[in-house]
Design an enzyme around this catalytic site. Structure first.
Site, PDB file in Angstrom:
ATOM      1  N   LYS A   1      25.329  -5.402  -0.486  1.00 15.37           N
ATOM      2  CA  LYS A   1      26.791  -5.566  -0.543  1.00 15.37           C
ATOM      3  C   LYS A   1      27.455  -4.934   0.672  1.00 15.37           C
ATOM      4  CE  LYS A   1      26.418  -4.866  -5.523  1.00 15.37           C
ATOM      5  NZ  LYS A   1      26.580  -3.796  -6.517  1.00 15.37           N
TER       6      LYS A   1
ATOM      7  N   HIS B   1       4.504   5.847  11.589  1.00 16.81           N
ATOM      8  CA  HIS B   1       4.084   5.700  10.189  1.00 16.81           C
ATOM      9  C   HIS B   1       3.126   6.870   9.944  1.00 16.81           C
ATOM     10  CE1 HIS B   1       2.986   4.067   6.426  1.00 16.81           C
ATOM     11  NE2 HIS B   1       2.634   2.845   6.763  1.00 16.81           N
TER      12      HIS B   1
ATOM     13  N   ARG C   1      11.142   3.875   3.987  1.00 15.65           N
ATOM     14  CA  ARG C   1      10.670   2.864   4.955  1.00 15.65           C
ATOM     15  C   ARG C   1      11.892   2.093   5.410  1.00 15.65           C
ATOM     16  NH1 ARG C   1       5.565  -1.155   4.708  1.00 15.65           N
ATOM     17  NH2 ARG C   1       4.631   0.837   5.302  1.00 15.65           N
TER      18      ARG C   1
ATOM     19  N   ARG D   1       0.809  -1.224   0.000  1.00 14.48           N
ATOM     20  CA  ARG D   1       0.000   0.000   0.000  1.00 14.48           C
ATOM     21  C   ARG D   1       0.846   1.280   0.000  1.00 14.48           C
ATOM     22  NH1 ARG D   1      -2.927  -4.072   2.113  1.00 14.48           N
ATOM     23  NH2 ARG D   1      -0.873  -4.578   2.901  1.00 14.48           N
ATOM     24  N   THR D   2       1.811   1.338   0.919  1.00 12.53           N
ATOM     25  CA  THR D   2       2.543   2.597   1.091  1.00 12.53           C
ATOM     26  C   THR D   2       3.424   2.896  -0.119  1.00 12.53           C
ATOM     27  OG1 THR D   2       2.565   2.042   3.436  1.00 12.53           O
ATOM     28  CG2 THR D   2       3.919   3.907   2.755  1.00 12.53           C
TER      29      THR D   2
HETATM   30  N1   CP Z   1      -0.420  -0.086   5.908  1.00 13.45           N
HETATM   31  C1   CP Z   1       0.789  -0.340   5.365  1.00 13.45           C
HETATM   32  O1   CP Z   1       1.803   0.271   5.709  1.00 13.45           O
HETATM   33  O2   CP Z   1       0.774  -1.314   4.412  1.00 13.45           O
HETATM   34  P1   CP Z   1       2.043  -1.763   3.555  1.00 13.45           P
HETATM   35  O3   CP Z   1       3.003  -2.444   4.498  1.00 13.45           O
HETATM   36  O4   CP Z   1       1.508  -2.696   2.504  1.00 13.45           O
HETATM   37  O5   CP Z   1       2.670  -0.538   2.971  1.00 13.45           O
END
Ligand code: CP
Length: 336
Positions: free
Chosen positions: A102, A152, A124, A74-75
């Protein structure tokens, strides 16, 4: 929401005073009006995204790098779609196919991206604090797409936007219950910061082993009994067990966990009749949430699932964040 930053008509101040931050690394410490500014900015993108033609080229010529050191559906996709719908050149760096494999360090990776003159970097990472570390090193805005157990922020914002669309603009007096693996959840933390800042009452529910020891400091009401936590809830937000962050055994078995903490239709009936069901995804159906709840269109009393709406709002929120955080780069009046 009253604010020293809003004028008598409730308008935001012109320019960067509405959101004076260079990066978005978390929601902790943001003022209510800064959060509301981002939600309000997102509304135009909700509208645009519902049109057949979904382009607005205000970020044309800018380069956005999505650097993902952890898996995402999603993100990652919504940041990519958000950047492209705004006309930016979007590049995705998957750590598994990069020189991280590496032995390149996080800082060296960040400096490499910086040298490519990115105009925004979305990160992320599995380590709490890694995104702030990078934000302190690079020249462009950095957006946290989830760092370890820390935050998040765009998930917190998209969840608030989803709630606002379903329940109206007044967060004060709203009761939101978040149930699941609170200990390991950056989604829980960002939602707690966001929703308490906007005035909602937040209940968190988890087995004792999955509840942070310092939870009371976050101004929430902790529960271990899910049935008790659900009473009077306007919103029920379910979280998955984050097995990838667990060392050792935190629950006796998925079956026992479901028995005590799974959201079933029977259990949902303990919340308000028109309760909104949410889950950030990915879901483990049959563990923290049953399929007939996750897919609930609307029952007789008005309860319904907003899980797909959360995904829709995610694109709009990420468009808003990319737009706002690149206004200085684009030299918009008042953002220099
Ligand atoms: N909600 C969320 O962060 O989903 P993903 O891990 O798929 O990005």
């Amino acid at each position: 929401m009253t604010s020293p930053n809003l004028d008598a008509a409730g308008r935001y101040p012109a320019g960067s005073a509405a959101f004076p931050h260079r990066s978005l690394t978390g929601l902790a410490g943001l003022a209510p009006w800064e959060i509301l500014f981002l939600l309000d900015e997102a509304e135009q993108w909700v509208e645009l995204n519902r049109q057949p033609h979904k382009r607005n080229d205000r970020l044309a010529g800018l380069t956005i790098i999505n650097a993902f050191f952890e898996n995402s559906t999603r993100t990652l996709l919504s940041f990519e779609i958000a950047g492209k719908r705004l006309g930016a050149d979007v590049v995705n760096m998957h750590a598994a196919q990069s020189s991280v494999k590496k032995g390149e360090t996080l800082i060296d990776t960040a400096m490499t991206l910086n040298a490519m003159h990115a105009d925004a970097i979305v990160i992320r990472h599995q380590s709490s604090g890694a995104v702030q570390l990078i934000a302190d090193k690079v020249d462009c805005p950095v957006l946290n797409a989830g760092d370890g157990q820390h935050e998040h922020p765009t998930q917190g914002l998209l969840d608030a936007l989803t709630i606002r669309h379903a329940k109206g603009a007044e967060f004060a007096g709203m009761r939101v219950t978040i149930c699941g693996d609170i200990l390991h959840s950056r989604v829980a933390r960002s939602n707690i910061h966001c929703l308490t800042t906007l005035g909602a009452e937040v209940r968190v529910c988890a087995p004792p082993a999955l509840m942070p020891a310092d939870i009371e400091a976050l101004k929430v009401h902790p529960f271990h009994d899910f049935d008790a936590a659900l009473v009077g809830s306007d919103v029920v937000m379910m979280l998955r067990l984050q097995q990838e962050r667990m060392s050792g055994q935190f629950i006796p078995s998925p079956r026992e966990y479901r028995h005590l903490y799974g959201l079933t239709l029977d259990r949902l009936a303990k919340a308000k009749g028109d309760a909104l069901v949410m889950h950030p995804g990915p879901m483990n159906r049959g563990v923290e949430i049953d399929s007939n709840v996750a897919d609930l269109a609307q029952n007789a009393s008005g309860a319904r699932s907003a899980i797909t709406t959360q995904v829709e709002m995610g694109v709009a929120i990420r468009m808003a964040c990319l737009d706002v955080l690149t206004r200085r780069t684009r030299g918009l009046e008042g953002w220099a």
